[in-house]
Design an enzyme around this catalytic site. Structure first.
Site, PDB file in Angstrom:
ATOM      1  N   ASP A 471      53.653  11.340  56.218  1.00  0.00           N
ATOM      2  CA  ASP A 471      53.936  11.962  54.914  1.00  0.00           C
ATOM      3  C   ASP A 471      55.437  11.892  54.648  1.00  0.00           C
ATOM      4  OD1 ASP A 471      52.467  14.351  53.001  1.00  0.00           O
ATOM      5  OD2 ASP A 471      54.669  14.344  53.113  1.00  0.00           O
ATOM      6  N   ILE A 472      55.800  11.375  53.474  1.00  0.00           N
ATOM      7  CA  ILE A 472      57.224  11.264  53.132  1.00  0.00           C
ATOM      8  C   ILE A 472      57.786  12.662  52.860  1.00  0.00           C
ATOM      9  CG2 ILE A 472      58.902  10.259  51.509  1.00  0.00           C
ATOM     10  CD1 ILE A 472      56.868   8.012  51.021  1.00  0.00           C
ATOM     11  N   GLU A 514      51.554  10.497  48.623  1.00  0.00           N
ATOM     12  CA  GLU A 514      52.601   9.930  49.485  1.00  0.00           C
ATOM     13  C   GLU A 514      52.212  10.043  50.945  1.00  0.00           C
ATOM     14  OE1 GLU A 514      52.335  12.930  49.091  1.00  0.00           O
ATOM     15  OE2 GLU A 514      53.858  14.180  50.035  1.00  0.00           O
TER      16      GLU A 514
HETATM   17  N1  LIG Z   1      55.887   7.997  42.421  1.00  0.00           N
HETATM   18  C1  LIG Z   1      54.748   8.455  42.867  1.00  0.00           C
HETATM   19  N2  LIG Z   1      54.641   9.731  43.230  1.00  0.00           N
HETATM   20  C2  LIG Z   1      53.496  10.208  43.714  1.00  0.00           C
HETATM   21  C3  LIG Z   1      52.371   9.396  43.830  1.00  0.00           C
HETATM   22  N3  LIG Z   1      51.359  10.130  44.327  1.00  0.00           N
HETATM   23  C4  LIG Z   1      51.837  11.365  44.529  1.00  0.00           C
HETATM   24  N4  LIG Z   1      53.134  11.444  44.157  1.00  0.00           N
HETATM   25  C5  LIG Z   1      54.026  12.575  44.214  1.00  0.00           C
HETATM   26  O1  LIG Z   1      54.304  12.979  45.542  1.00  0.00           O
HETATM   27  C6  LIG Z   1      54.742  14.309  45.474  1.00  0.00           C
HETATM   28  C7  LIG Z   1      54.212  15.069  46.633  1.00  0.00           C
HETATM   29  O2  LIG Z   1      54.876  16.291  46.620  1.00  0.00           O
HETATM   30  P1  LIG Z   1      54.531  17.465  47.613  1.00  0.00           P
HETATM   31  O3  LIG Z   1      53.065  17.415  47.970  1.00  0.00           O
HETATM   32  O4  LIG Z   1      55.025  18.700  46.993  1.00  0.00           O
HETATM   33  O5  LIG Z   1      55.350  17.184  48.897  1.00  0.00           O
HETATM   34  P2  LIG Z   1      56.782  16.713  49.158  1.00  0.00           P
HETATM   35  O6  LIG Z   1      57.618  16.876  47.940  1.00  0.00           O
HETATM   36  O7  LIG Z   1      56.789  15.331  49.694  1.00  0.00           O
HETATM   37  O8  LIG Z   1      57.254  17.722  50.217  1.00  0.00           O
HETATM   38  P3  LIG Z   1      56.831  17.749  51.711  1.00  0.00           P
HETATM   39  O9  LIG Z   1      55.615  16.909  51.870  1.00  0.00           O
HETATM   40  O10 LIG Z   1      56.584  19.153  51.985  1.00  0.00           O
HETATM   41  O11 LIG Z   1      57.979  17.173  52.429  1.00  0.00           O
HETATM   42  C8  LIG Z   1      54.311  14.870  44.122  1.00  0.00           C
HETATM   43  O12 LIG Z   1      55.458  15.074  43.308  1.00  0.00           O
HETATM   44  C9  LIG Z   1      53.457  13.793  43.536  1.00  0.00           C
HETATM   45  O13 LIG Z   1      53.582  13.696  42.129  1.00  0.00           O
HETATM   46  C10 LIG Z   1      52.485   8.013  43.386  1.00  0.00           C
HETATM   47  O14 LIG Z   1      51.570   7.226  43.423  1.00  0.00           O
HETATM   48  N5  LIG Z   1      53.681   7.602  42.919  1.00  0.00           N
END
Ligand SMILES: Nc1nc2c(ncn2[C@@H]2O[C@H](COP(=O)(O)OP(=O)(O)OP(=O)(O)O)[C@@H](O)[C@H]2O)c(=O)[nH]1
Length: 601
Positions: A471-472, A514
């Protein structure tokens, strides 16, 4: 000296007599038998008289009035096209040797319905020197010196002197004997007519027909093998489309029956006691072959979609041929004969059909065109030859067509396989696409679950299987700061890193958002951890760009082992990895945590 006009008339008569003597002298030499005489045509030895209306009796033909109406029998007279006429052949046979010679009279084709043979007993003997087998012999048809035999396709097969596929009569010529023959060839209905007759010493006939039956055995054996191959293909690819097999198998079977009928084998082996079936089935078989060739062609070429107008025409043709079969069953003859010939001719245009579909982008039809070209050409030649007097119409063209149709059927099987291959590779491609994540080109959840099912089914597995849940970190911030498109770019960059770090036996997929999963087969937990660490570090060290700005990012990994021996291996492993990931995030992110370490617990 002569009254006026009389001289000219006499001179004309003399010319006629001289011409007759010349012809008789050139063409009516007695055919000399020998102890090893090979198949010899009566062309050059016989004289011919054509009887258009079936009106001449044998008693008339032997009178001097008719003698002058005979003309030399040349090769050009052999093929008479489609006709209702009867033909008389007149010839004599001489045995100059000091031993009796058994000989056989046979026609070239099975198209002649009836052969009436009128003959004299030998002139140098007091006894009945021209011995015939007793069957069908009727002495004294017109006068005491002539005997009559009738060979007919309308008699049971057992009436033949020799159990041979074509009509035949066996004779014995005594030493020094000469005999005269009048032979009348006729068909009961309008029919293709070939009046080639052969004389052959019986031993030579036996040798030749042995080879002939052997070759035909191979031919029909190959045909049957193709039919069996089709059934085998069918059983292996049952789900493909049953129509292909039904149509193609029917096409093959009708071809086999048609050719066995044309060659005379069906009468000998299938229904020897039913001359009516033998005689009435020809045109129905032609029509059925054409019907199934078009049904199969439509199916294979997909004309319904590619050439809808032409497809309607094909359906019209098929309907016409079915109608013709029904007409024949109700006794209509002449019209059905012409429709059946037309049906064969229409098949010769199958390559054009293939070509039109090829031009519409149907690339797998090339084999279909290759299949039909030789058959189409030989079919056209045979049909022109059989229905007109254009060529000398030997069996050569028919045998060429027979060889071409075998080649054609083999090619059609290959064309079917080619279509199957093309369709299944399309389906495979679609199936592959359905398992891909469109953004990163990694596999998706479906791909992972297929792989898990495959691993679970394995009898033996080597090493350990570890699931890395990736997970990013703070990805939301990347999106918020640099925009969604840049976020997408980062996802693609991470996917590329995962591809690089995975071996072909491992699987990397985008789990969603992500989150990514990598499933690796390793020797130990340590190895799995090292791989996870490598992924983490490579990602951490890579730099992303957004416009003029560059930025770095990190990720967290939770990992757990999949124990395939226990039920729910995947969901249990995923849960463990998820807990480990949670632990990694809570511990400050940018790290790898293994559930097996007990950290998460
Ligand atoms: N650009 C892009 N963003 C995505 C995609 N799928 C999900 N996201 C974004 O990934 C983000 C995930 O955020 P969170 O689940 O809050 O987690 P995080 O910000 O990475 O924080 P932690 O996981 O706690 O480190 C959200 O803002 C989603 O909108 C995609 O296909 N493209």
């Amino acid at each position: 000296m002569f009254p006026e006009g009389m001289g000219g008339l006499l001179i004309k008569k003399w010319y006629a007599v001289l011409l007759y003597l010349f012809c008789f002298g050139c063409f009516a030499d007695a055919l000399t038998l020998s102890a090893d005489m090979k198949q010899t045509s009566l062309v050059g030895y016989a004289e011919i008289l054509v009887e258009p209306q079936h009106e001449i009796l044998f008693e008339q033909i032997i009178t001097s009035d008719f003698a002058s109406r005979f003309r030399p029998f040349s090769q050009a007279e052999v093929n008479r096209g489609i006709t209702h006429q009867a033909v008389w052949l007149k010839f004599s046979i001489h045995n100059p040797s000091s031993r009796a010679i058994e000989w056989v009279l046979t026609p070239e084709t099975s198209y002649i319905d009836n052969i009436d043979i009128y003959f004299t007993a030998g002139s140098n003997s007091q006894q009945a020197t021209l011995n015939l087998s007793s069957r069908n012999t009727r002495a004294g048809a017109s006068s005491d010196s002539w005997q009559h035999r009738r060979l007919s396709d309308y008699l049971a097969f057992s009436s033949r002197d020799i159990a041979y596929r074509l009509l035949n009569a066996k004779f014995v010529a005594q030493p020094g004997e000469s005999s005269s023959f009048y032979v009348r060839l006729s068909s009961n209905t309008l029919e293709t007519m070939n009046v080639q007759l052969f004389v052959e010493e019986k031993g030579a006939f036996k040798d030749r027909t042995l080879t002939e039956y052997f070759l035909f055995g191979i031919y029909f054996g190959l045909f049957t093998a193709l039919a069996l191959l089709t059934v085998i293909l069918w059983s292996y690819t049952r789900s493909y489309s049953y129509k292909y097999y039904i149509y193609f198998l029917s096409y093959l079977v009708f071809n086999i029956v048609m050719w066995t009928s044309l060659n005379g084998f069906s009468f000998q082996y299938f229904w020897p006691g039913s001359p009516q079936i033998f005689n009435q089935s020809f045109h129905i078989l032609y029509l059925c072959v054409a019907i199934f060739s078009f049904l199969f062609g439509r199916q294979l070429l997909n004309t319904r979609l590619l050439l809808p107008r032409l497809d309607k025409l094909l359906l019209g043709l098929i309907a016409l041929y079915v109608f013709a079969v029904i007409l024949r069953l109700f006794g209509v003859y002449d019209l059905v004969l012409y429709i059946s010939f037309f049906s064969l001719l229409s098949m010769a245009f199958q390559p054009v059909l293939g070509w039109l579909c090829y031009r519409k982008g149907n690339t797998y039809v090339l084999l279909y065109i290759v299949a039909w070209v030789p058959y189409g050409i030989s079919l056209i030649l045979s049909l022109i030859s059989a229905s007109s007097q254009w060529s000398a119409f030997g069996m050569g063209l028919i045998h060429l067509t027979q060889a071409a149709v075998l080649f054609e059927c083999l090619m059609l099987i290959l064309a079917t396989l080619d279509k199957m291959r093309s369709t299944s590779s399309k389906l495979q491609r679609q199936a592959q696409l359905s398992k891909l994540d469109p953004l990163t080109n990694l596999g998706n959840r479906r791909h992972l679950s297929d792989h898990i099912a495959y691993l679970a089914d394995l009898e033996e597995r080597e090493g350990e299987y570890w699931l890395l849940l990736i997970d990013i970190d703070h990805f939301k911030q990347v999106n918020d700061r640099y925009g969604h498109a840049t976020g997408d770019k980062v996802l693609v960059e991470l996917a590329q890193i995962l591809k690089n770090e995975c071996r072909s036996v491992d699987v990397a997929i985008r789990w969603g958002g992500e989150e990514f999963i990598v499933l690796i087969n390793v020797a130990s937990q340590k190895m799995a951890y090292n791989i996870a660490e490598r992924i983490r570090q490579t990602f951490m060290n890579s730099v992303s760009e957004s416009g003029n700005q560059t930025f770095r990012h990190t990720l967290s990994i939770g990992m757990d082992e999949l124990i395939f021996e226990s039920p729910d291996a995947f969901s249990v492993g995923l849960e463990g990895a998820d807990k480990a990931l949670y632990q990694a995030k809570n511990a400050g992110r940018n790290r790898v945590v293994s559930f097996a370490d007990g950290v998460a617990k």
